[in-house]
Design a protein around this motif. Sequence first.
Motif, PDB file in Angstrom:
ATOM      1  N   ARG A  45      13.393   1.988  12.310  1.00 19.51           N
ATOM      2  CA  ARG A  45      14.516   1.407  13.252  1.00 19.51           C
ATOM      3  C   ARG A  45      15.096   0.403  12.908  1.00 19.51           C
ATOM      4  O   ARG A  45      14.815  -0.331  11.819  1.00 19.51           O
ATOM      5  N   ASP A 152       8.539  -3.278  19.728  1.00 20.40           N
ATOM      6  CA  ASP A 152       9.811  -3.603  20.400  1.00 20.40           C
ATOM      7  C   ASP A 152      10.261  -5.038  20.474  1.00 20.40           C
ATOM      8  O   ASP A 152      11.324  -5.406  20.459  1.00 20.40           O
ATOM      9  N   TRP A 183      15.194   2.998  23.245  1.00 18.95           N
ATOM     10  CA  TRP A 183      13.947   2.789  22.618  1.00 18.95           C
ATOM     11  C   TRP A 183      13.203   4.180  22.662  1.00 18.95           C
ATOM     12  O   TRP A 183      12.528   4.461  21.594  1.00 18.95           O
TER      13      TRP A 183
END
Length: 271
Positions: A45, A152, A183
Motif C-alpha cells: 500500500r 490503516d 481501503w
Amino acid sequence: MSKKVKRVPKKAYEAELERLQIELVEMQQWVTSVGARVLVIFEGRDAAGKGGAIKRVMQYLNPRHARVVALPQPSDRERGQWYFQRYIERLPAAGEIVLMDRSWYNRAGVERVMGYSSDEEYQRFLVQTPIVERLLVADGIIVLKYWFSVSDGVQQDRFASRVNDPMRRWKLSPTDLESIVRWEDYSRAKDAMFDATDIDEAPWWTIESDDKRASRLNAIAHLLSSIPYERLEPDEIEIPDRPPVADYERPPRDLHRSVPDIASGLGKKKK
C-alpha cells in the motif's frame, strides 16, 4: 491516529543494518562474478515503507550492477504495447540486480481499484502473470516478490506527517489520498492478486511494516537468505606511493570559477 508502534531500538537497528549491508555488498560481488540475474519486486500500500527499504538495499551497492526501476505512467505508445513489454526490457542482464519500486502488479492494484484498466485487461493479467514469472524463473532469473503490509492507522499517520514536510509532500498524490477511502477495495484487490499469482516458482513474501526499522531489516535478511551466494575473497589492494612533483606548476586559483563557500559561514554568530 494509530496506537504507538513498538520499534526496534535505534542503536540495535543501525548495528544490524550495517552488518546486513556489508553482506549485500558481498552478495553483489558474487552476482557480478557468476553472472546471476536478480529481480526483486517491492509492492504494498501507499506509505507502507517500500521506498525506505529499497534505499537501504541500494545504499552501498555498485550502481553499475544494481538499479532501481520505478516507471511513470505509460506513454501513448506504451499503452499500445503488450502490457508486460516495458517491464520486460528493464529486466536484469547477467551480473545485475534490479529492484522494482512497484511493477507490473500495478494492474492488479491501483489500476483495478481506480478503474484505470478494463475487466478484460485485468483478467488477462491474472492469467498471464504466473506464465510470465514461470518463464523468467525457468530462464534462470532469481525472482523475489515482497508485499509490505501496513495497518490503516499507521498509514494515516504517515500521510499526515507528509503534509507539512517540504521534502516528502510530493509523495502525497490524489491517488494516494484516495487509497484512504478505498481501503477495503485495495484489500480485496490484494487478496485476489495473491490468489492468482502466489506461485511456488515466485511466491509472495509478506513483510509487516508498521515498524519501518524492523521491516527493512527483515526484508534485507530474507533477500540475502534467498540468494545462494558464496563469499568471494576480495583481491588484495595496495595503494601506491605518490611520486614526487616534477615540473608541474598549478595555475593560480583565481583563473577559474569557484562555487561560493557558504558552508564556512555556518555556525558562526552574527555580529
